[in-house]
Motif scaffolding. Structure first.
Motif, mmCIF file in Angstrom:
data_model
loop_
_atom_site.group_PDB
_atom_site.id
_atom_site.type_symbol
_atom_site.label_atom_id
_atom_site.label_comp_id
_atom_site.label_asym_id
_atom_site.label_seq_id
_atom_site.Cartn_x
_atom_site.Cartn_y
_atom_site.Cartn_z
ATOM 1 N N THR A 23 0.826 -1.197 0.000
ATOM 2 C CA THR A 23 0.000 0.000 0.000
ATOM 3 C C THR A 23 0.861 1.247 0.000
ATOM 4 O OG1 THR A 23 -1.767 1.184 1.170
ATOM 5 C CG2 THR A 23 -0.115 0.093 2.527
ATOM 6 N N ASP A 24 0.316 2.323 -0.577
ATOM 7 C CA ASP A 24 0.905 3.646 -0.408
ATOM 8 C C ASP A 24 0.393 4.218 0.908
ATOM 9 O OD1 ASP A 24 2.124 3.580 -2.921
ATOM 10 O OD2 ASP A 24 0.281 4.246 -3.884
ATOM 11 N N LYS A 25 1.279 4.822 1.681
ATOM 12 C CA LYS A 25 0.855 5.433 2.946
ATOM 13 C C LYS A 25 0.346 6.841 2.656
ATOM 14 C CE LYS A 25 3.412 4.650 6.594
ATOM 15 N NZ LYS A 25 4.580 4.515 7.493
ATOM 16 N N VAL A 26 -0.899 6.893 2.154
ATOM 17 C CA VAL A 26 -1.471 8.175 1.742
ATOM 18 C C VAL A 26 -2.057 8.952 2.910
ATOM 19 C CG1 VAL A 26 -1.959 7.452 -0.610
ATOM 20 C CG2 VAL A 26 -3.610 6.968 1.175
ATOM 21 N N GLU A 27 -1.982 8.426 4.109
ATOM 22 C CA GLU A 27 -2.378 9.155 5.301
ATOM 23 C C GLU A 27 -1.324 8.920 6.370
ATOM 24 O OE1 GLU A 27 -5.612 7.427 7.573
ATOM 25 O OE2 GLU A 27 -5.705 5.781 6.152
ATOM 26 N N ALA A 28 -1.292 9.803 7.346
ATOM 27 C CA ALA A 28 -0.328 9.662 8.433
ATOM 28 C C ALA A 28 -0.772 8.506 9.324
ATOM 29 C CB ALA A 28 -0.255 10.960 9.229
ATOM 30 N N VAL A 29 -0.131 7.360 9.178
ATOM 31 C CA VAL A 29 -0.556 6.163 9.895
ATOM 32 C C VAL A 29 0.673 5.417 10.383
ATOM 33 C CG1 VAL A 29 -0.648 4.833 7.745
ATOM 34 C CG2 VAL A 29 -1.966 4.062 9.722
ATOM 35 N N ASP A 30 0.598 4.923 11.624
ATOM 36 C CA ASP A 30 1.720 4.174 12.201
ATOM 37 C C ASP A 30 1.492 2.677 12.012
ATOM 38 O OD1 ASP A 30 -0.344 3.677 13.930
ATOM 39 O OD2 ASP A 30 0.553 4.705 15.655
ATOM 40 N N THR A 31 2.383 1.869 12.597
ATOM 41 C CA THR A 31 2.270 0.420 12.425
ATOM 42 C C THR A 31 0.956 -0.114 12.982
ATOM 43 O OG1 THR A 31 4.680 0.215 12.558
ATOM 44 C CG2 THR A 31 3.391 -1.778 12.889
ATOM 45 N N ALA A 32 0.539 0.397 14.132
ATOM 46 C CA ALA A 32 -0.725 -0.051 14.717
ATOM 47 C C ALA A 32 -1.897 0.266 13.798
ATOM 48 C CB ALA A 32 -0.929 0.606 16.083
ATOM 49 N N GLY A 33 -1.861 1.437 13.156
ATOM 50 C CA GLY A 33 -2.918 1.782 12.213
ATOM 51 C C GLY A 33 -2.920 0.885 10.991
ATOM 52 N N LEU A 34 -1.728 0.544 10.491
ATOM 53 C CA LEU A 34 -1.640 -0.374 9.352
ATOM 54 C C LEU A 34 -2.197 -1.746 9.722
ATOM 55 C CD1 LEU A 34 1.929 0.544 8.053
ATOM 56 C CD2 LEU A 34 -0.226 0.988 6.869
ATOM 57 N N VAL A 35 -1.897 -2.201 10.943
ATOM 58 C CA VAL A 35 -2.427 -3.485 11.394
ATOM 59 C C VAL A 35 -3.955 -3.438 11.455
ATOM 60 C CG1 VAL A 35 -2.589 -5.038 13.378
ATOM 61 C CG2 VAL A 35 -0.356 -4.197 12.639
ATOM 62 N N GLU A 36 -4.502 -2.345 11.963
ATOM 63 C CA GLU A 36 -5.967 -2.229 12.058
ATOM 64 C C GLU A 36 -6.604 -2.269 10.673
ATOM 65 O OE1 GLU A 36 -9.168 1.131 13.432
ATOM 66 O OE2 GLU A 36 -7.438 0.762 14.742
ATOM 67 N N HIS A 37 -6.039 -1.539 9.711
ATOM 68 C CA HIS A 37 -6.564 -1.566 8.345
ATOM 69 C C HIS A 37 -6.456 -2.972 7.744
ATOM 70 C CE1 HIS A 37 -7.443 2.659 7.917
ATOM 71 N NE2 HIS A 37 -6.237 3.003 8.297
ATOM 72 N N ALA A 38 -5.332 -3.661 8.037
ATOM 73 C CA ALA A 38 -5.163 -5.019 7.513
ATOM 74 C C ALA A 38 -6.217 -5.964 8.093
ATOM 75 C CB ALA A 38 -3.756 -5.530 7.825
ATOM 76 N N LEU A 39 -6.512 -5.821 9.382
ATOM 77 C CA LEU A 39 -7.538 -6.650 10.004
ATOM 78 C C LEU A 39 -8.905 -6.398 9.375
ATOM 79 C CD1 LEU A 39 -6.473 -6.295 13.754
ATOM 80 C CD2 LEU A 39 -6.239 -8.332 12.339
#
Length: 660
Positions: free
Chosen positions: A289-305
């Protein structure tokens, strides 16, 4: 570029409660969806000094023109609504994972009367049980080939199944014992479904009890001196163990878990998932994914879930999910997963032992996937950006055309005239927004009139969408009436023409470009550029210009325009051929007055062919739903009139005379 202060909500308007918010651009297109425990605190963070925002967030708030929100009761409801809106609106500034490759699944179509085992890719369908994903399709086929010895479930296509049923003979797999041949009635539908469910149970990891049952049956057969049966059971056990050995044991305690690892830099992230069932790795997949928003690892994990389990229920959500970082807050996500599964899901970070070691392996895979993706994409991003800049410079545009729409006309000697519209965003095709048109006003080889009609129809629908949102009034149109029907397809579903392009490309030269420009001028659309690409010399034509723009043959901009034009041509000719094939299949039925396409297809489906239809009676034709006696008599009269002449026969010898 919009000033965020121009649409900032007034103090006190934003509630201090959980909810989901949407940012929209000037065309009312949703560009970002987010959730918050406190809407007031979260939204206020977007309207601070632009210099203090993350660069991607700064781009988003300056692209947006409005913000709106919906209040919910709990954070779990916010999570569910956020997922639904992201799926519905596909916002450009949200994290959107893309599969880094197309993964095959082993699928069992339990929704059919006779379930079928097969390899499937793409979106998941209802009524199908999936296992995997697997790295290679051949690995699935090897596993299935071993298991068909024990679970002889149908693997043939619908066409092969129907053919075998008609002729009363099974296919080769039925003869060699790798299919129970339900097509010829060797087993009942209930018995075949029981086989398919046992197959699914075995693939789901419930292997030990089944193998022990086979071993007991083998011993009983040996004691009864039924040695052939015992030998067959022995071979079945061997085949199943070989199928199990293809998945290595990684967790000794027969764990059912998914392990998720993330590798990221400032711009992109890669996610890897290992699916472990019964202690064995049953599947693996990866996203980027492109990190098109300010998101940390925890946020990436939440989106993946959300993406991984948003459409799953029951056992498809495992008992345990291991992640590199826990979402914050954790409770809403854990509650959401528990609701998807129907029981508690343990969401945690592995701290020691085999699970931590396996997580390290998944992490290495994620790092390798990110490195490979960056290697592949670096030149691609640069090339696309250069192509858009070259087009903007050649056509004299103020900025790069991030959305390009291309139109093409297709027909066969003036018959079945159709048109296509393809969409490219950021230099990549956006196939979900492709559209196709039937030319309504006339038939004939007049591509100029056809181009004028189709461009006019597309932008009338755009203006109608603006009218619905209050951004435009119907009286603003200099010419041409905008009707409600223009915004709906043949089935009454609303079309999505709400977003205008920066550039319209037409397949053709100066006349086609002039027709497209005239259609836009008649509707008062002045902020969309138009050009045409002529096939013969690949010249770019602009409205009101006597000479074409000639781009160098090595130009990336010309190459992108050619790709857009060729895609529009492919899409148009595919549609035209499909219409032509349907007309050819109907044949003489086209001459029956008042007989539409749906009833033609119903007749052919019921009788199988025009030849059988010719021998049918009025009463038999009237059995078709929607066909009355008068229509049936008209069908018989038309078919009798169009029947091929009977061949001449030599009365002395009985031979057919060849009149050629």
């Amino acid at each position: 570029m919009a000033d965020p202060s121009s649409y900032r909500p007034k103090p006190g308007q934003i509630p201090d409660s959980p909810g989901v918010y949407k940012f929209r651009d000037e065309h009312r297109r949703v560009i970002y969806v987010g959730k918050a425990k406190s809407l007031r605190q979260r939204l206020s963070s977007y309207f601070q000094d632009l210099a203090g925002l993350h660069p991607r967030t700064r781009t988003m708030v300056t692209t947006a023109a409005s913000v709106e929100w919906t209040v919910v009761a709990t954070e779990v409801e916010a999570l569910q609504l956020e997922y639904s809106w992201i799926k519905e609106y596909d916002p450009r500034f949200n994290v959107k994972y893309r599969d880094d490759k197309s993964y095959p699944y082993l699928a069992v179509t339990l929704g059919e009367e006779f379930p079928r085992v097969q390899v499937m890719r793409g979106a998941k369908k209802k009524g199908v049980r999936y296992f995997g994903p697997y790295a290679h399709a051949w690995a699935i086929r090897e596993t299935v080939d071993l298991m068909l010895r024990v679970f002889p479930v149908r693997t043939c296509s619908a066409g092969v199944f129907k053919r075998s049923h008609q002729i009363g003979r099974p296919c080769l797999l039925g003869y060699i014992g790798k299919c129970s041949a339900p097509c010829v009635g060797r087993v009942s539908p209930e018995e075949h479904r029981e086989l398919a469910e046992e197959f699914c149970d075995f693939m789901a990891g419930r292997t030990g009890a089944y193998i022990r049952r086979l071993e007991r049956a083998m011993q009983d057969a040996a004691e009864e001196m039924e040695y052939e049966k015992a030998a067959r059971l022995r071979d079945d056990i061997t085949a199943l163990k070989r199928a199990m050995e293809k998945n290595a044991v990684v967790l000794a305690d027969a764990t059912d878990a998914d392990l998720i690892a993330v590798a990221e830099d400032e711009l992109e992230a890669a996610v890897q998932i290992f699916h472990v069932r019964g202690g064995r790795v049953r599947g693996q997949r990866g996203w980027v994914t492109d990190k098109v928003e300010a998101v940390d690892t925890a946020g990436l994990v939440e989106h993946a879930l959300q993406q991984l389990y948003g459409e799953e229920t029951g056992d498809a959500v495992p008992k345990e999910v291991l992640v590199p970082a826990l979402p914050d807050p954790l409770e809403p996500v854990a509650d959401w997963l528990a609701a998807r599964r129907g029981s508690r899901v343990d969401l945690r970070i592995p701290q020691r032992g085999d699970k931590k070691d396996l997580m390290a392996t998944v992490q290495r895979n994620a790092q390798q996937a990110l490195a490979l993706h960056k290697t592949k994409r670096a030149s691609d991003l640069t090339t696309r950006s250069r192509a858009l800049e070259e087009i903007a410079e050649a056509l004299g545009l103020d900025s790069a055309p991030l959305r390009i729409e291309c139109f093409d006309i297709s027909h066969l000697q003036g018959q079945d005239v159709v048109a296509s519209m393809v969409v490219f965003e950021d230099g990549l095709p956006r196939k979900s927004e492709y559209r196709r048109f039937q030319i309504k006003t006339f038939e004939g080889q007049d591509d100029v009139r056809s181009m004028h009609e189709v461009v006019g129809r597309r932008f009338r629908r755009y203006l109608l969408e603006k009218q619905k949102t209050g951004e435009w009034d119907i009286e603003d149109t200099p010419a041409g009436e905008v009707r409600e029907d223009d915004a709906r397809d043949d089935n009454g579903r609303p079309r999505r023409f709400a977003y205008p392009p920066q550039l319209v490309v037409v397949d053709g030269g100066k006349p086609q470009v002039a027709a497209a420009r005239r259609a836009l001028d008649e509707l008062g659309v002045a902020d969309v550029a138009v050009c045409g690409l002529a096939k013969r010399l690949e010249e770019v034509w602009l409205p009101d210009e006597d000479d074409p723009v000639v781009l160098p043959r090595t130009s990336e901009g010309l190459y992108l325009l050619q790709r857009v034009r060729d895609e529009a041509h492919r899409f148009a000719i595919t549609y035209q051929r499909s219409k032509r094939s349907k007309a050819i299949k109907a044949g003489p039925l086209d001459e029956v007055p008042g007989l539409g396409g749906a009833r033609k297809q119903a007749l052919l489906k019921h009788f199988g062919s025009v030849k059988r239809l010719r021998s049918a009676t009025v009463e038999q034709i009237c059995e078709i739903p929607g066909i009355g006696r008068k229509t049936a008599e008209s069908i018989i009269a038309t078919l009798a009139r169009t029947a091929p002449p009977a061949p001449a026969v030599n009365t002395a010898t009985g031979e057919i005379i060849d009149e050629g």
